[in-house]
Write a protein that holds these residues in place. Sequence first.
Motif, short mmCIF file in Angstrom:
data_model
loop_
_atom_site.label_atom_id
_atom_site.label_comp_id
_atom_site.label_asym_id
_atom_site.label_seq_id
_atom_site.Cartn_x
_atom_site.Cartn_y
_atom_site.Cartn_z
N CYS A 1 -2.54 5.83 1.84
CA CYS A 1 -2.43 4.72 1.22
C CYS A 1 -1.40 3.85 1.64
N ALA A 2 -0.28 4.27 2.04
CA ALA A 2 0.72 3.48 2.69
C ALA A 2 0.39 2.71 3.80
N THR A 3 -0.59 2.94 4.57
CA THR A 3 -1.46 2.39 5.63
C THR A 3 -1.50 0.74 5.35
N CYS A 4 -1.83 0.53 4.16
CA CYS A 4 -2.12 -0.80 3.77
C CYS A 4 -1.00 -1.19 2.56
N HIS A 5 -0.76 -0.17 1.44
CA HIS A 5 0.02 -0.45 0.47
C HIS A 5 1.80 -0.31 0.80
N SER A 6 2.30 -1.11 1.88
CA SER A 6 3.59 -0.98 2.07
C SER A 6 3.85 -2.20 2.94
N ASP B 1 -7.78 -13.49 -6.21
CA ASP B 1 -8.07 -11.99 -6.21
C ASP B 1 -7.08 -11.52 -5.34
N MET B 2 -5.82 -11.76 -5.04
CA MET B 2 -5.06 -11.21 -4.17
C MET B 2 -3.77 -10.50 -4.59
N CYS B 3 -4.00 -9.30 -5.08
CA CYS B 3 -2.89 -8.55 -5.70
C CYS B 3 -2.54 -7.39 -4.88
N LEU B 4 -1.68 -7.09 -3.83
CA LEU B 4 -1.70 -5.99 -2.91
C LEU B 4 -0.44 -5.16 -3.52
N LEU B 5 -0.71 -4.39 -4.16
CA LEU B 5 0.36 -3.34 -4.84
C LEU B 5 1.25 -2.62 -3.48
N GLY B 6 2.55 -2.63 -3.61
CA GLY B 6 3.18 -2.08 -2.71
C GLY B 6 3.47 -0.47 -2.62
N GLU B 7 3.96 0.19 -1.73
CA GLU B 7 4.13 1.56 -1.73
C GLU B 7 5.08 2.14 -2.69
#
Length: 555
Positions: free
Chosen positions: A447-452, A491-497
């Motif tokens: 998941c950290a590929t995007c969520h970081s 609609d942009m909520c990108l949760l972090g790692e």
Amino acid sequence: MNLLIFIFLILFPVSLHSSISTTYCLGCHEKHKEFNHGKITCLQCHDDITSVLHDDKLKKPSCNTCHSQTTQEYSKSIHSKRNLSCKGCHNVHFLKEGERSCLECHKNVSHNLLPSKEKHLKALGCLACHGKSTKTELLVNIDMGMKDIIKEKLIDPDMNGFLNRIEWDHLQAILQKEYKGRYQIKKQYLVKADSHSVMKKPVACNTCHNEKGLFQQTRVMIKGGKSSLFSSDPKIFIPELPSIDKYKLTVHGKKGIKCSGCHVSQERINDSVCVTCHDSIYGIYKDTAHAKKGSAGCIDCHNPHRVKTYKELNNQKRLAVCSRCHKNYIDKHKWLPNTVLHFNYLECSTCHSPNSTKSMVFNFAVREEGRVKPLAFEYFEKIFGNNTELRKIIDRNKDDTVFCKELADFFIELKKRSQKEVTINSSIIITKSYHDYSEKNIKSKVCATCHSEKAPFYESMFLSIPEKGKTVHIPVKGPVLSAFPTSVFIDMCLLGEGKIHANDFYNILKAKQEDRTQLIDELGFKLIDLVGIVFSVLILSGIAIHIFLRIVTKK
């Protein structure tokens, strides 16, 4: 009886127009005894009759007296120009009987120039193509039988009553997997048109097969133990077709490539035609799973007649390319948290083509009627004046890069001048494709590929700007998502790692005592990992010490 009426009329002649009733007329004209023309009487059409004993030759009644709007429309039609009168199709004395259909005159029309002739003739009536439509609707009926029920939450996960392409694909996959052989899908193309406005030439194919097609409303009815009704996008069911006029606006058209450059024969275009110009791309694709299995050629995924470039397509339209074959992609990705949510914002290439460049793309949009609509060039031109070049207005220092402050300043100015609820739409898309889609998503499960904070698209951001006749993309620099309030973005909520890394430990250990407390506070939820790891180390250390002491003290 007729003789008695005749004698009565001789003895008591009726000469006043207003006193002649329909009964008198039908006394002689018995063949019209079942006369039916609404509430119209004989004399309202035959207004030159002044007495019951009238001339044999009466003037021809004018339909225009009552049907002025219809006759005006009819005067422009091909039937009128060929001197076909009203009674050529209508029995004016018996409107409910004997109405003639198109096929009574046009019996042997071949329609050889019509693509998919049988399919079109079965689905559409004559007036759909040869008349001026006043109302159209596409009905998609799914008959599940009397017992089977699909939960609405599975059909429409966001419960907004509208089926987008992802939801329709998922529904098809459910039907194939769970109800194969037990359901039927029927499509009805309903067209209400005026039969008095038949044209010489039929409507062009683009009337239905383009973005602003004839069918703008679609209803999906699912009938079973319980019936459900949804609206949907008609473009899902009606494919777009190429337009020669629009071809000039495509990438191929702008580069001067003629039709004959690709259509070298009557056969379907194959990869050998595309390789002529795109040999380097095909050099990558030819060794991939799609090419080796022969499952997809170039034009199976790429529409060479599309006006918009791949870069301009949103993730939904990109996903539609893959879902034409991979309809069960939702079920295949059940391991992915919030599966449907991810597919609402990501295209397949995001994970299945790791070497493709992932970018975050922003564009200005407006909320209208519960939907997000990108702002067109004409809207900006109306606000900022003629000859608007948004690139110069936004990029004030003319360095071909939009920094966070420049974007913020322009957005504030746009909101001041606009009468609408303007916002910034953002999405993560592939901006440079690497034509190998063979990755089996093993690596993508990280998941950290995007969520970081180290996600690749943070280093590749673009602002999409509409200009006259084209769309330009300008690189964006700076912490855009953190600089703007969340209400600005749609609609942009990108949760972090949320996982702690070795670097976090290293930074804490090497930090000075006064800075160490602040670094620990900044860990946020990662602090839970830190505490857990510390306890695990202490427990393991205690066990190790206990084992060591037992060994040392063993007699």
